[in-house]
Design an enzyme around this catalytic site. Structure first.
Site, PDB file in Angstrom:
ATOM      1  N   ASP A 270      -8.991  -4.395  -6.707  1.00  0.00           N
ATOM      2  CA  ASP A 270      -8.687  -3.441  -5.640  1.00  0.00           C
ATOM      3  C   ASP A 270      -9.528  -2.175  -5.814  1.00  0.00           C
ATOM      4  O   ASP A 270      -9.300  -1.386  -6.727  1.00  0.00           O
ATOM      5  CB  ASP A 270      -7.190  -3.100  -5.681  1.00  0.00           C
ATOM      6  CG  ASP A 270      -6.696  -2.419  -4.415  1.00  0.00           C
ATOM      7  OD1 ASP A 270      -7.511  -1.757  -3.755  1.00  0.00           O
ATOM      8  OD2 ASP A 270      -5.496  -2.543  -4.106  1.00  0.00           O
TER       9      ASP A 270
ATOM     10  N   SER B  20       0.842  -1.185   0.000  1.00  0.00           N
ATOM     11  CA  SER B  20       0.000   0.000   0.000  1.00  0.00           C
ATOM     12  C   SER B  20       0.885   1.246   0.000  1.00  0.00           C
ATOM     13  O   SER B  20       1.676   1.423  -0.907  1.00  0.00           O
ATOM     14  CB  SER B  20      -0.941  -0.040   1.201  1.00  0.00           C
ATOM     15  OG  SER B  20      -1.915   0.939   1.082  1.00  0.00           O
TER      16      SER B  20
ATOM     17  N   HIS C 119      -7.791  -4.923  -1.972  1.00  0.00           N
ATOM     18  CA  HIS C 119      -6.534  -4.380  -1.461  1.00  0.00           C
ATOM     19  C   HIS C 119      -5.851  -5.326  -0.457  1.00  0.00           C
ATOM     20  O   HIS C 119      -4.641  -5.284  -0.290  1.00  0.00           O
ATOM     21  CB  HIS C 119      -6.794  -3.027  -0.812  1.00  0.00           C
ATOM     22  CG  HIS C 119      -5.573  -2.203  -0.608  1.00  0.00           C
ATOM     23  ND1 HIS C 119      -4.687  -1.899  -1.614  1.00  0.00           N
ATOM     24  CD2 HIS C 119      -5.070  -1.611   0.516  1.00  0.00           C
ATOM     25  CE1 HIS C 119      -3.700  -1.162  -1.135  1.00  0.00           C
ATOM     26  NE2 HIS C 119      -3.914  -0.976   0.149  1.00  0.00           N
TER      27      HIS C 119
END
Length: 803
Positions: free
Chosen positions: A745, A668, A778
């Site tokens: 995502d 991330s 994600h």
């Protein structure tokens, strides 16, 4: 972005963790870390070196010189090192302020029961079993919430997940007298009124009022709910970045009023995500469209609406200063509503006070961030009026910067512009929790007062500001969290490290005190909720790599928190021997270096790869004051990368380190920081990198998060250019790197990785590997992806270190 989640490095199944407070976590990172890829130089070289390595990993290779077993994925994944930590669902029962029995709800295989931490003989069964029958159909109980008077139950079943916090389900009301009442199917949420009779619920983005007394819906509060207008529930960006929950509705203390947000996202641009492997028989992809405001594009328009139950009428509140973002709403009296808002770049905080009866609002304070930014928080706490206790008006507790550090303040009246400062110093209070004892005027809070890498529980009195009392034992290094009973008398103290965690219930008003101190130095321990003695016994059989928290002095005189994990049988006399595995997150106001207990992925790396593991919280991270974190404003990826490179240079100079085997991994924001660090370093120190689900261009990420730190692209064009991952030829100076991303995502779109892949193609760069996870979001979990992603991180890095 999720800063934490929320996620724990050591928890491969990824759970939210207080180590990353909500206000510090970049919503970009969901729950968990991951990677992607496969390293290939030449097949023959990899084969030969891998075989040589594997031969050394015989059964004896999994034992240390002392005969203990090394940490491996197998014993991490089977929960060998996972401490048992229980949540206590405290109940705010009538009369608990003056007579706090410490009531809480327990959930076991037998059902749901109310018990008391004070009276062990008290027990009240709310529900037996895990299922029920309604109209000849079986339903499982997914969640259960008792009415405030504990007479009725609100049950959710047939739950279907939506985004991170939201879901849909069927809701029922149950009581012994009336049996089951079905409120409806496919509801977004339902919530009890404090009067224990009414329930507000959302269906198809419209808000309704249900009466459990009349067993029917008695009012449709809104009529305009649609795919683009949300009443009482957040849209995607408000759920992910602002509210961090699935609801935007708030009952007044007596249930006379219901405040809610109306969010209109008509002007917000749409982002379409294709899904490829949802149904085996489908030959076409499924498309899901999300209203997703990217940096510099229109945000959803949010307004506050008040519903008066007596009049059966909803009215929009006209705020005195038109806000861009509504960030927090809290009742601070029976009819007074506090609403916080900011401009879209979080430079100015405006606090509005709304009179629900008069339908009027006024601005009570307006504050500039003075070069930093206003984080979105949800820690405002109402302090009720009680003249006998010296509280002349309804007020509230809040957290505000005091001389550059976040501290606890008290507004004695809700319309005060200036607060009473309760704490101050070169340390920071955490985002919560705090509890207020209405009888003693004591405020309880968690803070990093002793050290920025620790958390202790303290109290301070409204009548004696800045005189802080230690509740937990600050003479030893520790991280604690706490939750309080509704009256503030009882506290569940959770010790999270660095030693084996435990939990205990403490009576803060007991006439007796603990003779032997463990954790708390105030109050009487009633009993331990968990001791994790089995975990302690298990640890004796394993060679847990040594972990040391430290401060590193980096370039420019920067002092950064860090920890290192040493491999088993570490020998500092060896020369050019040990690889170094850096893990980074580094998002604004986040924190990874915390003195908690953990045996997980990083320990696997240290044990199985015989590598040093290093984590550095560089500039921009939290709990070291405004000056340290706000330096990154308008130029993300610059100072953060410098500090990782400086730390790598420091370790490369150590004689026992193999300077050709230094790698960096992140997920991330950490994936973004990995690429920016490789870009700036150009192969000088970091020879390998692994980036999972990275942002690569801040124009692609959502406006609410990004503009808080970067302003808009229109205001900061060059900043966005510099902060993007753009110099791929510099990245290619590393020996090899790995990129992984989930195609589903919804947070950090796959678009980010595709942009970098396109630049790599255009520049003829081939020294990288890619792994794409079909339909994973994600957190990268869909169809066994979470196992694969962690295996690839470890195995890819293993091969890199063999080169």
């Amino acid at each position: 972005m999720d800063a934490a989640e929320k996620y724990k490095l050591w928890d491969l199944e990824a759970a939210e963790e207080e180590a990353n407070p909500k206000r510090t976590r970049l919503r970009i990172c969901s729950l968990g870390l991951a990677l992607i890829g496969f390293i290939f130089i030449t097949v023959s070289i990899f084969r030969e070196e891998t075989l040589t390595f594997l031969k050394s990993q015989s059964s004896h290779g999994q034992l240390t010189k002392t005969g203990q077993v090394k940490v491996s994925f197998e014993n991490v994944r089977n929960g060998t090192f996972a401490p048992v930590m229980k949540a206590l669902q405290w109940i705010n029962a009538p009369g608990s302020i003056s007579d706090d029995k410490g009531l809480f709800l327990t959930n076991s295989d037998d059902g749901y029961e109310v018990r008391s931490v004070f009276d062990k003989d008290f027990s009240r069964t709310l529900w037996k079993g895990k299922s029920f029958v309604y109209k000849n159909a079986n339903y499982s109980v997914d969640s259960l919430v008792a009415s405030p008077n504990l007479e009725k139950l609100l049950i959710r079943t047939k739950t279907v997940s939506n985004w991170r916090h939201s879901s849909f389900g069927s809701y029922f009301v149950y009581s012994n007298s009336t049996g089951f009442q079905c409120i409806g199917d496919n509801l977004s949420l339902a919530e009890w009124s404090p009067n224990s009779l009414d329930i507000a619920y959302v269906h198809d983005n419209d808000l309704y009022l249900y009466s459990s007394e009349e067993s029917k819906t008695v009012d449709r509060i809104t009529q305009d709910g649609s795919s683009q207008v949300f009443n009482g529930k957040p849209d995607w960006v408000y759920e992910e970045e602002v509210m961090e929950t699935d609801r935007t509705l708030w009952w007044s203390p007596k249930g006379d009023y219901l405040a809610f947000y109306k969010i209109n996202e008509t002007q917000v641009g749409e982002f379409v995500i294709p899904y490829y492997v949802q149904e085996p028989e489908d030959v076409y992809s499924k498309l899901k469209s999300i209203k997703y405001p990217k940096s510099g594009t229109p945000n959803p328009a949010a307004t506050v609406v008040l519903y008066d139950l007596k009049k059966g009428k909803a009215s929009q509140v006209e705020l005195a200063a038109s806000p861009d973002l509504l960030i927090e709403t809290k009742w601070v009296g029976d009819r007074m509503l506090l609403v916080k808002s900011t401009d879209r770049s979080s430079d100015v905080l405006t606090v509005h006070l709304v009179d629900a009866e008069a339908k009027e609002s006024k601005v009570v304070r307006k504050e500039s961030s003075n070069g930093g930014w206003w984080e979105i928080t949800h820690n405002t706490l109402h302090v009720p009026q009680d003249k006998s206790k010296g509280r002349a008006s309804d007020g509230y507790l809040d957290v505000l910067p005091v001389n550059g550090f976040n501290h606890l303040v008290y507004f004695a009246s809700a319309d005060d512009a200036e607060p009473v400062i309760l704490t101050r110093g070169a340390w920071e209070i955490e985002d919560g929790p705090f509890s207020f004892d209405q009888e003693t005027n004591n405020v309880y809070f968690i803070a990093a007062k002793k050290a920025s890498t620790q958390r202790h529980l303290y109290s301070v009195s409204l009548q004696n500001p800045e005189k802080i009392v230690d509740i937990t034992d600050t003479s030893t290094s520790a991280v604690y969290s706490a939750t309080f009973s509704s009256g503030g008398r009882f506290v569940l103290i959770s010790y999270k490290g660095p030693d084996v965690p435990f939990q205990k219930i403490v009576d803060l008003k007991s006439d007796e005190q603990d003779v032997e101190k463990e954790g708390n130095i105030v109050g009487k321990t009633l009993y331990y909720l968990t001791k994790n003695e089995e975990l302690r016994r298990n640890l004796a059989s394993f060679a847990i790599p040594s972990k040391r928290v430290q401060e590193l002095t980096l370039d420019d005189g920067v002092i950064a928190n860090s920890f290192e994990i040493l491999p088993n049988d570490f020998d500092p006399q060896k020369r050019d021997h040990y690889p170094v595995f850096f893990y980074a997150y580094g998002g604004p106001n986040s924190q990874q270096v915390l003195e908690t207990f953990s045996v997980g992925f990083l320990e696997v790396v240290a044990s199985q790869l015989n590598a040093l593991v290093v984590v550095v919280d560089g500039r921009g991270t939290g709990f070291k004051g405004k000056e340290f974190r706000s330096l990154v404003r308008d130029q993300l990826g610059d100072y953060e990368a410098r500090d990782q490179i400086s730390a790598a240079a420091l370790y490369a100079s150590k004689p026992f380190v193999d300077a050709d085997k230094i790698s960096l991994f992140g997920w991330s924001y950490g994936g973004y920081l990995t690429l920016k660090t490789l870009e700036r370093d150009a192969g000088a120190h970091f020879k390998y990198g692994v980036a999972v689900a990275p942002v690569t261009d801040w124009r692609f990420y959502d406006s609410v998060y990004t503009e808080r730190y970067m302003h808009t692209p229109q205001q900061n064009i060059q900043g966005y250019v510099n902060s993007s991952v753009h110099n791929v030829t510099a990245i290619a100076q590393a020996k090899r790197f790995l990129l992984m991303h989930g195609t589903g995502d919804d947070n950090v779109h796959f678009q980010n990785s595709l942009k970098v892949l396109d630049m790599l193609d255009l520049n003829g760069i081939e020294n990288y590997d890619v792994h794409v996870f079909p339909d994973s979001d994600h957190s990268i979990r869909y169809h066994n992806a979470n196992t694969i992603v962690w295996d690839k991180i470890l195995n890819w890095t293993k091969k890199a270190y063999l080169c």
